[in-house]
Every structure is written in C-alpha cells, then in structure tokens.
Design an enzyme around this catalytic site. Sequence first.
Site, PDB file in Angstrom:
ATOM      1  N   LYS A  22       0.834  -1.211   0.000  1.00 26.94           N
ATOM      2  CA  LYS A  22       0.000   0.000   0.000  1.00 26.94           C
ATOM      3  C   LYS A  22       0.867   1.258   0.000  1.00 26.94           C
ATOM      4  O   LYS A  22       0.655   2.173  -0.799  1.00 26.94           O
ATOM      5  CB  LYS A  22      -0.903  -0.007   1.242  1.00 26.94           C
ATOM      6  N   ASN A  23       1.838   1.291   0.913  1.00 26.51           N
ATOM      7  CA  ASN A  23       2.603   2.531   1.081  1.00 26.51           C
ATOM      8  C   ASN A  23       3.599   2.783  -0.045  1.00 26.51           C
ATOM      9  O   ASN A  23       4.212   3.848  -0.102  1.00 26.51           O
ATOM     10  CB  ASN A  23       3.323   2.549   2.435  1.00 26.51           C
ATOM     11  N   CYS A 122      -5.649  13.128  12.747  1.00 29.09           N
ATOM     12  CA  CYS A 122      -6.265  11.826  12.520  1.00 29.09           C
ATOM     13  C   CYS A 122      -6.166  11.041  13.807  1.00 29.09           C
ATOM     14  O   CYS A 122      -5.537  11.484  14.761  1.00 29.09           O
ATOM     15  CB  CYS A 122      -5.632  11.103  11.343  1.00 29.09           C
ATOM     16  N   ARG A 127      -0.193  14.596  13.102  1.00 32.37           N
ATOM     17  CA  ARG A 127       0.382  14.383  11.779  1.00 32.37           C
ATOM     18  C   ARG A 127       0.363  15.623  10.872  1.00 32.37           C
ATOM     19  O   ARG A 127      -0.295  15.637   9.833  1.00 32.37           O
ATOM     20  CB  ARG A 127      -0.314  13.206  11.080  1.00 32.37           C
ATOM     21  N   ASP A 310       4.076   0.813  12.254  1.00 29.78           N
ATOM     22  CA  ASP A 310       2.974   0.066  11.644  1.00 29.78           C
ATOM     23  C   ASP A 310       2.948  -1.410  12.079  1.00 29.78           C
ATOM     24  O   ASP A 310       2.028  -2.141  11.705  1.00 29.78           O
ATOM     25  CB  ASP A 310       3.046   0.144  10.107  1.00 29.78           C
ATOM     26  N   ARG A 402      -8.621  -0.781   4.484  1.00 24.63           N
ATOM     27  CA  ARG A 402      -7.807   0.293   3.885  1.00 24.63           C
ATOM     28  C   ARG A 402      -6.453  -0.251   3.441  1.00 24.63           C
ATOM     29  O   ARG A 402      -5.883   0.226   2.462  1.00 24.63           O
ATOM     30  CB  ARG A 402      -7.550   1.398   4.908  1.00 24.63           C
TER      31      ARG A 402
HETATM   32  C1  UD1 Z   1       3.925   6.982   6.605  1.00 26.12           C
HETATM   33  C2  UD1 Z   1       3.128   5.737   6.323  1.00 26.12           C
HETATM   34  C3  UD1 Z   1       2.482   5.227   7.611  1.00 26.12           C
HETATM   35  C4  UD1 Z   1       3.540   5.048   8.687  1.00 26.12           C
HETATM   36  C5  UD1 Z   1       4.376   6.305   8.853  1.00 26.12           C
HETATM   37  C6  UD1 Z   1       5.553   6.115   9.797  1.00 26.12           C
HETATM   38  C7  UD1 Z   1       2.433   6.075   4.024  1.00 26.12           C
HETATM   39  C8  UD1 Z   1       1.319   6.353   3.080  1.00 26.12           C
HETATM   40  N1  UD1 Z   1       2.112   6.058   5.339  1.00 26.12           N
HETATM   41  O1  UD1 Z   1       3.019   7.989   7.068  1.00 26.12           O
HETATM   42  O2  UD1 Z   1       1.858   3.983   7.326  1.00 26.12           O
HETATM   43  O3  UD1 Z   1       2.914   4.758   9.931  1.00 26.12           O
HETATM   44  O4  UD1 Z   1       4.910   6.713   7.586  1.00 26.12           O
HETATM   45  O5  UD1 Z   1       6.380   5.097   9.371  1.00 26.12           O
HETATM   46  O6  UD1 Z   1       3.547   5.827   3.624  1.00 26.12           O
HETATM   47  N2  UD1 Z   1       5.583  14.867  10.864  1.00 26.12           N
HETATM   48  C9  UD1 Z   1       5.568  16.215  11.112  1.00 26.12           C
HETATM   49  N3  UD1 Z   1       5.556  17.079  10.049  1.00 26.12           N
HETATM   50  C10 UD1 Z   1       5.538  16.649   8.750  1.00 26.12           C
HETATM   51  C11 UD1 Z   1       5.565  15.266   8.507  1.00 26.12           C
HETATM   52  C12 UD1 Z   1       5.586  14.400   9.580  1.00 26.12           C
HETATM   53  O7  UD1 Z   1       5.562  16.657  12.273  1.00 26.12           O
HETATM   54  O8  UD1 Z   1       5.523  17.495   7.833  1.00 26.12           O
HETATM   55  C13 UD1 Z   1       5.622  13.892  11.995  1.00 26.12           C
HETATM   56  C14 UD1 Z   1       4.353  13.038  12.102  1.00 26.12           C
HETATM   57  O9  UD1 Z   1       3.348  13.697  12.811  1.00 26.12           O
HETATM   58  C15 UD1 Z   1       4.886  11.812  12.793  1.00 26.12           C
HETATM   59  C16 UD1 Z   1       6.314  11.670  12.233  1.00 26.12           C
HETATM   60  O10 UD1 Z   1       6.647  12.961  11.724  1.00 26.12           O
HETATM   61  O11 UD1 Z   1       4.955  12.035  14.180  1.00 26.12           O
HETATM   62  C17 UD1 Z   1       6.471  10.650  11.111  1.00 26.12           C
HETATM   63  O12 UD1 Z   1       5.437  10.832  10.164  1.00 26.12           O
HETATM   64  P1  UD1 Z   1       5.581  10.464   8.635  1.00 26.12           P
HETATM   65  O13 UD1 Z   1       6.781   9.611   8.410  1.00 26.12           O
HETATM   66  O14 UD1 Z   1       5.464  11.708   7.829  1.00 26.12           O
HETATM   67  O15 UD1 Z   1       4.279   9.599   8.410  1.00 26.12           O
HETATM   68  P2  UD1 Z   1       3.474   9.501   7.073  1.00 26.12           P
HETATM   69  O16 UD1 Z   1       4.414   9.742   5.950  1.00 26.12           O
HETATM   70  O17 UD1 Z   1       2.227  10.313   7.164  1.00 26.12           O
END
Ligand code: UD1
Length: 427
Positions: A22-23, A122, A127, A310, A402
């Site tokens: 998925k990711n 969420c 996030r 995850d 999902r």
């Molecule tokens: C992706 C994965 C999700 C997984 C997560 C962490 C996808 C579609 N989803 O989510 O399944 O659980 O990585 O491995 O690939 N953060 C900020 N600011 C930002 C971006 C992130 O503060 O601009 C924080 C987030 O709130 C979180 C951490 O950074 O605490 C990591 O998040 P991130 O790696 O961005 O998660 P996703 O990419 O949304």
Amino acid sequence: MDRFRISGGTALHGEVTVSGAKNAALPILCASLLSSEPLELLDVPRLRDVGTMRKLLIQMGTRIETLEHQADGQERLRLTSDAMTHLQAPYEMVKTMRASVLVLGPMLARFGEALVSLPGGCAIGQRPVDQHIKGLAAMGAEMRIEHGYIKAQAKRLRGARIVTDMVTVTGTENLMMAAVLAEGTTVIDNAAREPEVVDLANCLIRMGARIEGAGTDRIVIHGVDRLGGAQHTIMADRIEAGTFLCAVAAAGGEVLVRRARSDMMGATLEKLREAGVQLLESEEGIRVTASRRPESVNFRTAPFPGLATDMQAQLMAVSAIAQGTSIITETIFENRFMHVQELRRLGAQIEVDGHTAIVKGVAELSGARVMATDLRASAGLVIAGLVAQGETEIDRIYHLDRGYDRMEQKLSAIGARVTRVTEKTPA
Ligand code: UD1
C-alpha cells in the site's frame, strides 16, 4: 458496516502470498502526474486506500485503465496524465486519506501550481505536513495556507538543500517527486530510508529521473526537464508480511509467507526471533514456525530500519500472550495505543504510561466483541482474536480494508476460522 467473526484457538498452516505494498503504491500512483506519457504498474493491490487515490487522480484528469486482473487479486494498471483538468485535491478526499497530500509535490513540479486540502488531525495523532510545505518553499515555491487549503505556486522549482526536522516518509516522497523536475540539484538530508521510498525512487528513475542515495538518509536529485513513461512492479507489502508472521507467532503453526523479504522487514524479524519464533528465508519468501508460547520482547518504534510503528499493534498482540512482561514504547505517533483498551477486553493485561505500554503476558485470552480504531490496530485485534478462546467479533473492519486485501480469505486459507459478516442497512 462489516465485521469479522473469529473463532480462536487454531494453529495456522500452509502458504499465504503478500500483495503489493500500500505505502509504495500510493506515492507511485501519484508519480504518474509527473509525465504526460503512460505509467504502467504491476502488482497494484486492491485496497480501499488505493481506490481512494485512484478516485482522486481520476477527478484530477488522469486516465486509469485496468490492463489485467492479476493472480492474488492484484491489478496491472495504466495511468495517463496527459490532459489534466483539476489541479486540486479537495477536502473530502484528503480527510479520508492523508496520503492524498502526495499529489502536492508532483503537481507543483509539473504544472507550477497545486491546491491541496490540509489533512487535519487523525486518530493516531496530529500528523502535520509542515515539512512538506517547508521543503517546497525552500525549492522556491510560494506556499500559502488559505481556507484550509495549501496553495502552492512556482514557475519552475529550483534545486535546494533540505534538512527535514524529523524523518518523514511521505514528506521525503513528496519532496523527491517535486525535485525530479526542478532546475538543478536537490539534496534531502535526514531523508526517510523506508523501502517504499526506494521503490518510488526506482520507479522515478525508470521514468527518466536522476536520483542517488535512496535508502540512505541523504538523497540527491538532479532535476531533468521532463519524464517519460515506464513500467514498474510495486514491491511486496512488508507490513502485511509482518502481520502474517505475527499471526503465526501468536497462534502457532508453520506458514510460508510468500514474497516476504528479510531486507525489507527492519527490526521486526529480530523481535520475532527474540520471541522464540523460527524464521527461514528462501527465494520464495519467509517460512515461519512457532511451536510454543512466545517469549516477551521489549521494543521502541523508530524510522526504518528500526521497528516500524505500523507493526507495533501486531507485536503487542503477540506480547499479550507471551511468557513474561514486554515493554513497548511508541516514538512516532502520539496516540497509537488505541488498541490497548480493546485488547484488555480480550483479557490482556496492559498498562499505559505515556508513550510506553507494559504488557504482562497472560496464558490465555478470551473472545469478546471489540472495535477497530485504525488500520494497524485492527490487525492487532485480528491476531489477538486468532488466539483467544471462543468467539471474537471485530467491528468497523473497514479500517482493516484500507490496507489489507481480503485478509479473512488469506487467513482462512491457512486454517484460521475468520468470516466477514456484512450487515445490510435497512432500506
Ligand atoms: C507513513 C506511512 C504510515 C507510517 C508512517 C511512519 C504512508 C502512506 N504512510 O506515514 O503507514 O505509519 O509513515 O512510518 O507511507 N511529521 C511532522 N511534520 C511533517 C511530517 C511528519 O511533524 O511534515 C511527523 C508526524 O506527525 C509523525 C512523524 O513525523 O509524528 C512521522 O510521520 P511520517 O513519516 O510523515 O508519516 P506519514 O508519511 O504520514
């Protein structure tokens, strides 16, 4: 609303095949926005999130054809983004799936503008997407937040050195997709090293991008003027693979998890070995054998190659019936212990102290009615249901859909007693 009914207590035997990830599929579908030529993708999993992303791209003007229904329910798709009509990701889409924000980088890079709804909070945490926005601004884009939308504009993005404040997976992917069409060289430091980032980079390289270092914490991207079409096979889903490994660790038995690969699994395999599970890798996948009650394990979630957040709920389900006490710390998301109260309903003994859960393994769980709260939490509940004595019913299984393709069928094929109950809403 569908729910799962599980009769626990049977060991698992046989073979199960993991679907495309998925990711990896979500960002790679968005990569089609970077070229007017067709992108052909194999092993696209049939998941609710993939369906949402397809809908979003179609409403933007991408044409998506199903070329083949492959074995194991996957699809071969052809995406053509040659006549875009709406350079927007509306709130209704982004609120159901945060990964919709992945259209931002490619749209801005190719068309010079984008309007994408801010995702908002969420269930598992706040996030934010500030790192996506900051990175694109460093590449010369004008970034504004208006009426809950990210409004981005740039004649042509310029290469820049970007150091993200934290490791962000979709942040790295968005910036990498923006940088491939920028003028000059972009360096992303503190980049996410997740295998899905590497899979996206490999697809972009096939389309003509010049990217070095994907899989390390420094990715260097030399911008090119245009990308072409390509064919790419989506990598196997390491989280789905890990979920089946945990299911066997908890329920016992011997299963070959086809397409699972140890180099993608980070610390998950180490933890399962520590729990006393036997893992044997071959060309076909990973064979897991669990012949006794698992041992307790301590772990902290971390970016790849650390233990994936995850996988936290699934490993917690294994810990719930382990011998001894496990200490589990969640470091990535602030509210990712929602499965704890549901696991307690099944008889698990878990205390939460801030970001740490202390799990006192019990010899037996007992079936109950529980509720899924998010995608991976649901997977943890399914695993607990497989070991619990008697019947477990899991409500709100749409969370599971999902990210898992026909999980009940895959589990039934290896001997689990799981059925999907569909309740018809009265007319
Ligand atoms: C992706 C994965 C999700 C997984 C997560 C962490 C996808 C579609 N989803 O989510 O399944 O659980 O990585 O491995 O690939 N953060 C900020 N600011 C930002 C971006 C992130 O503060 O601009 C924080 C987030 O709130 C979180 C951490 O950074 O605490 C990591 O998040 P991130 O790696 O961005 O998660 P996703 O990419 O949304």
